[in-house]
Design a protein around this motif. Structure first.
Motif, PDB file in Angstrom:
ATOM      1  N   ASN A  16       0.836  -1.209   0.000  1.00 60.80           N
ATOM      2  CA  ASN A  16       0.000   0.000   0.000  1.00 60.80           C
ATOM      3  C   ASN A  16       0.865   1.250   0.000  1.00 60.80           C
ATOM      4  O   ASN A  16       0.572   2.216  -0.708  1.00 60.80           O
ATOM      5  CB  ASN A  16      -0.978  -0.034   1.178  1.00 60.80           C
ATOM      6  CG  ASN A  16      -2.127  -0.988   0.920  1.00 60.80           C
ATOM      7  OD1 ASN A  16      -2.958  -0.738   0.049  1.00 60.80           O
ATOM      8  ND2 ASN A  16      -2.152  -2.110   1.622  1.00 60.80           N
ATOM      9  N   LEU A  17       1.949   1.203   0.773  1.00 59.21           N
ATOM     10  CA  LEU A  17       2.894   2.329   0.751  1.00 59.21           C
ATOM     11  C   LEU A  17       3.419   2.532  -0.679  1.00 59.21           C
ATOM     12  O   LEU A  17       3.453   3.657  -1.187  1.00 59.21           O
ATOM     13  CB  LEU A  17       4.062   2.048   1.709  1.00 59.21           C
ATOM     14  CG  LEU A  17       5.257   2.977   1.577  1.00 59.21           C
ATOM     15  CD1 LEU A  17       4.891   4.417   1.943  1.00 59.21           C
ATOM     16  CD2 LEU A  17       6.426   2.504   2.447  1.00 59.21           C
ATOM     17  N   GLN A  18       3.805   1.413  -1.314  1.00 55.34           N
ATOM     18  CA  GLN A  18       4.357   1.504  -2.674  1.00 55.34           C
ATOM     19  C   GLN A  18       3.346   2.139  -3.633  1.00 55.34           C
ATOM     20  O   GLN A  18       3.703   2.957  -4.476  1.00 55.34           O
ATOM     21  CB  GLN A  18       4.741   0.100  -3.159  1.00 55.34           C
ATOM     22  CG  GLN A  18       5.533   0.085  -4.459  1.00 55.34           C
ATOM     23  CD  GLN A  18       6.900   0.728  -4.325  1.00 55.34           C
ATOM     24  OE1 GLN A  18       7.668   0.365  -3.449  1.00 55.34           O
ATOM     25  NE2 GLN A  18       7.192   1.708  -5.174  1.00 55.34           N
ATOM     26  N   TYR A 144     -17.097 -13.751  -1.538  1.00 55.78           N
ATOM     27  CA  TYR A 144     -16.228 -12.611  -1.868  1.00 55.78           C
ATOM     28  C   TYR A 144     -15.345 -12.262  -0.673  1.00 55.78           C
ATOM     29  O   TYR A 144     -15.777 -12.380   0.481  1.00 55.78           O
ATOM     30  CB  TYR A 144     -17.056 -11.363  -2.202  1.00 55.78           C
ATOM     31  CG  TYR A 144     -17.565 -11.341  -3.623  1.00 55.78           C
ATOM     32  CD1 TYR A 144     -16.890 -10.631  -4.611  1.00 55.78           C
ATOM     33  CD2 TYR A 144     -18.704 -12.050  -3.976  1.00 55.78           C
ATOM     34  CE1 TYR A 144     -17.353 -10.622  -5.916  1.00 55.78           C
ATOM     35  CE2 TYR A 144     -19.171 -12.050  -5.284  1.00 55.78           C
ATOM     36  CZ  TYR A 144     -18.488 -11.333  -6.247  1.00 55.78           C
ATOM     37  OH  TYR A 144     -18.935 -11.321  -7.541  1.00 55.78           O
ATOM     38  N   ALA A 145     -14.139 -11.834  -0.970  1.00 56.95           N
ATOM     39  CA  ALA A 145     -13.293 -11.194   0.033  1.00 56.95           C
ATOM     40  C   ALA A 145     -13.383  -9.692  -0.216  1.00 56.95           C
ATOM     41  O   ALA A 145     -13.738  -9.268  -1.313  1.00 56.95           O
ATOM     42  CB  ALA A 145     -11.851 -11.658  -0.118  1.00 56.95           C
ATOM     43  N   GLY A 146     -13.070  -8.911   0.796  1.00 55.00           N
ATOM     44  CA  GLY A 146     -13.109  -7.471   0.591  1.00 55.00           C
ATOM     45  C   GLY A 146     -12.285  -6.736   1.617  1.00 55.00           C
ATOM     46  O   GLY A 146     -11.942  -7.297   2.670  1.00 55.00           O
ATOM     47  N   CYS A 165     -13.437  -2.515  -1.454  1.00 51.03           N
ATOM     48  CA  CYS A 165     -13.190  -3.292  -2.671  1.00 51.03           C
ATOM     49  C   CYS A 165     -13.612  -4.735  -2.429  1.00 51.03           C
ATOM     50  O   CYS A 165     -13.677  -5.182  -1.275  1.00 51.03           O
ATOM     51  CB  CYS A 165     -11.727  -3.214  -3.098  1.00 51.03           C
ATOM     52  SG  CYS A 165     -10.578  -3.929  -1.914  1.00 51.03           S
ATOM     53  N   PHE A 166     -13.897  -5.448  -3.518  1.00 47.85           N
ATOM     54  CA  PHE A 166     -14.353  -6.843  -3.441  1.00 47.85           C
ATOM     55  C   PHE A 166     -13.533  -7.682  -4.421  1.00 47.85           C
ATOM     56  O   PHE A 166     -13.206  -7.216  -5.509  1.00 47.85           O
ATOM     57  CB  PHE A 166     -15.825  -6.948  -3.862  1.00 47.85           C
ATOM     58  CG  PHE A 166     -16.773  -6.177  -2.990  1.00 47.85           C
ATOM     59  CD1 PHE A 166     -17.411  -6.785  -1.926  1.00 47.85           C
ATOM     60  CD2 PHE A 166     -17.034  -4.822  -3.250  1.00 47.85           C
ATOM     61  CE1 PHE A 166     -18.304  -6.068  -1.126  1.00 47.85           C
ATOM     62  CE2 PHE A 166     -17.918  -4.097  -2.462  1.00 47.85           C
ATOM     63  CZ  PHE A 166     -18.557  -4.730  -1.392  1.00 47.85           C
ATOM     64  N   VAL A 167     -13.270  -8.928  -4.017  1.00 47.66           N
ATOM     65  CA  VAL A 167     -12.629  -9.878  -4.939  1.00 47.66           C
ATOM     66  C   VAL A 167     -13.391 -11.191  -4.823  1.00 47.66           C
ATOM     67  O   VAL A 167     -13.606 -11.694  -3.711  1.00 47.66           O
ATOM     68  CB  VAL A 167     -11.137 -10.089  -4.575  1.00 47.66           C
ATOM     69  CG1 VAL A 167     -10.576 -11.301  -5.299  1.00 47.66           C
ATOM     70  CG2 VAL A 167     -10.314  -8.859  -4.897  1.00 47.66           C
ATOM     71  N   LYS A 168     -13.815 -11.741  -5.970  1.00 49.60           N
ATOM     72  CA  LYS A 168     -14.556 -13.010  -5.960  1.00 49.60           C
ATOM     73  C   LYS A 168     -13.598 -14.140  -5.579  1.00 49.60           C
ATOM     74  O   LYS A 168     -12.466 -14.186  -6.078  1.00 49.60           O
ATOM     75  CB  LYS A 168     -15.138 -13.236  -7.351  1.00 49.60           C
ATOM     76  CG  LYS A 168     -16.146 -14.342  -7.416  1.00 49.60           C
ATOM     77  CD  LYS A 168     -16.802 -14.318  -8.794  1.00 49.60           C
ATOM     78  CE  LYS A 168     -17.839 -15.391  -9.026  1.00 49.60           C
ATOM     79  NZ  LYS A 168     -17.836 -16.557  -8.225  1.00 49.60           N
ATOM     80  N   ILE A 169     -14.049 -15.008  -4.712  1.00 47.55           N
ATOM     81  CA  ILE A 169     -13.206 -16.134  -4.300  1.00 47.55           C
ATOM     82  C   ILE A 169     -13.456 -17.299  -5.260  1.00 47.55           C
ATOM     83  O   ILE A 169     -14.598 -17.738  -5.433  1.00 47.55           O
ATOM     84  CB  ILE A 169     -13.506 -16.559  -2.836  1.00 47.55           C
ATOM     85  CG1 ILE A 169     -13.316 -15.342  -1.908  1.00 47.55           C
ATOM     86  CG2 ILE A 169     -12.614 -17.718  -2.411  1.00 47.55           C
ATOM     87  CD1 ILE A 169     -13.663 -15.596  -0.445  1.00 47.55           C
ATOM     88  N   GLU A 170     -12.398 -17.740  -5.921  1.00 46.00           N
ATOM     89  CA  GLU A 170     -12.514 -18.848  -6.875  1.00 46.00           C
ATOM     90  C   GLU A 170     -12.212 -20.161  -6.153  1.00 46.00           C
ATOM     91  O   GLU A 170     -11.503 -20.178  -5.151  1.00 46.00           O
ATOM     92  CB  GLU A 170     -11.509 -18.648  -8.036  1.00 46.00           C
ATOM     93  CG  GLU A 170     -11.618 -17.314  -8.756  1.00 46.00           C
ATOM     94  CD  GLU A 170     -12.911 -17.150  -9.572  1.00 46.00           C
ATOM     95  OE1 GLU A 170     -13.641 -18.145  -9.777  1.00 46.00           O
ATOM     96  OE2 GLU A 170     -13.192 -16.004  -9.985  1.00 46.00           O
ATOM     97  N   LEU A 182      -6.440  -9.503  -3.553  1.00 46.37           N
ATOM     98  CA  LEU A 182      -7.078  -8.468  -2.737  1.00 46.37           C
ATOM     99  C   LEU A 182      -6.146  -7.268  -2.562  1.00 46.37           C
ATOM    100  O   LEU A 182      -6.583  -6.115  -2.601  1.00 46.37           O
ATOM    101  CB  LEU A 182      -7.481  -9.052  -1.375  1.00 46.37           C
ATOM    102  CG  LEU A 182      -8.358  -8.162  -0.496  1.00 46.37           C
ATOM    103  CD1 LEU A 182      -9.692  -7.838  -1.174  1.00 46.37           C
ATOM    104  CD2 LEU A 182      -8.628  -8.810   0.859  1.00 46.37           C
ATOM    105  N   LYS A 183      -4.856  -7.554  -2.416  1.00 43.05           N
ATOM    106  CA  LYS A 183      -3.890  -6.448  -2.249  1.00 43.05           C
ATOM    107  C   LYS A 183      -3.909  -5.507  -3.460  1.00 43.05           C
ATOM    108  O   LYS A 183      -3.823  -4.284  -3.301  1.00 43.05           O
ATOM    109  CB  LYS A 183      -2.472  -6.998  -2.078  1.00 43.05           C
ATOM    110  CG  LYS A 183      -2.152  -7.541  -0.689  1.00 43.05           C
ATOM    111  CD  LYS A 183      -1.458  -6.520   0.205  1.00 43.05           C
ATOM    112  CE  LYS A 183      -1.211  -7.070   1.580  1.00 43.05           C
ATOM    113  NZ  LYS A 183       0.168  -7.400   1.846  1.00 43.05           N
ATOM    114  N   VAL A 184      -4.045  -6.089  -4.655  1.00 40.44           N
ATOM    115  CA  VAL A 184      -4.084  -5.251  -5.867  1.00 40.44           C
ATOM    116  C   VAL A 184      -5.236  -4.248  -5.748  1.00 40.44           C
ATOM    117  O   VAL A 184      -5.080  -3.054  -6.030  1.00 40.44           O
ATOM    118  CB  VAL A 184      -4.245  -6.128  -7.145  1.00 40.44           C
ATOM    119  CG1 VAL A 184      -4.467  -5.268  -8.375  1.00 40.44           C
ATOM    120  CG2 VAL A 184      -3.038  -7.046  -7.315  1.00 40.44           C
TER     121      VAL A 184
END
Ligand code: GAR
Length: 200
Positions: A16-18, A144-146, A165-170, A182-184
């Motif tokens: 996140n700093l980057q 989903y993760a978020g 933000c949300f990311v679908k868990i595959e 999720l970091k992206v």
């Protein structure tokens, strides 16, 4: 230019700093990072800051921390994997000026629930940190993760929400692969939240 301090630890990779450093470089974010603080020498974020000629500081007393942040005229304190308790005094002095990113879906009210894009209930992961929070998405069979960027408040893992933000868990996901994705998204929403606050 708003003056930022970013607080990191060895719990993360400094991503996140980057992202914030990068957004400043491209002038997408009109701010400057005055200081990067860690509670230990072994945080990757310290190395990233030093590579970008940003002042770093290793500190473990919150009294000193408040004094330094005030002396440096910091506008916003950005927590990115910071593990230490933020004192009530610091919360008062920096009211609505301390941002945090949390790997869970923080609701707008204490009894609220965030809905995932498929309508299921999003997990808050209150009190959970980094990998333990990500593991909880699997343990609770979440779809989903978020993550959430929010202002820190005296209520643990809660405060005015700035971005989610949300990311679908595959099916094939594990903690590492899911956290990477999720970091992206975290990196994007942290920058977006700061742009909203700083680019006026
Ligand atoms: C982030 O994933 C953030 O959500 C988490 O620390 C990580 C730091 O990553 N924060 C918490 O778990 C707070 N409850 P980074 O070092 O790659 O920015």
């Amino acid at each position: 230019m708003k003056r930022l301090a970013v607080l990191v630890s060895n719990a993360g990779t400094g991503s996140n700093l980057q992202a914030i450093i990068q957004a400043i470089k491209t002038q997408e974010l009109k701010a400057e990072i005055i200081l990067v603080v860690s509670d230990g020498e072994d945080a990757s974020g310290l190395k990233r800051a030093q590579e970008n000629n940003i002042l770093t500081l290793v500190i473990n007393s919150s009294d000193n921390l408040l004094k330094i942040l005030q002396e440096k005229n910091v506008d916003y304190i950005c927590l990115a994997g910071w593990k230490q308790i933020i004192s009530d005094e610091m919360l008062d002095k920096f009211k609505n000026r301390i941002l945090n990113i949390h790997p869970g879906l923080i609701p707008d009210s204490l009894d609220g629930v965030v809905k995932n894009p498929d309508g299921s209930e999003g997990l808050w992961n209150k009190g959970k940190f980094t990998n333990i929070a990500i593991q909880n998405f699997f343990d609770q069979h979440a779809t989903y993760a978020g993550s959430t960027v929010h202002f820190l408040s005296k209520e643990f893992d809660f405060g005015k929400v700035l971005k989610r933000c949300f990311v679908k868990i595959e099916k094939e996901d594990n903690v590492d692969s899911l956290y990477q994705k999720l970091k992206v998204e975290e990196n994007k929403i942290y920058v977006e939240a700061l742009i909203q606050l700083c680019n006026e």
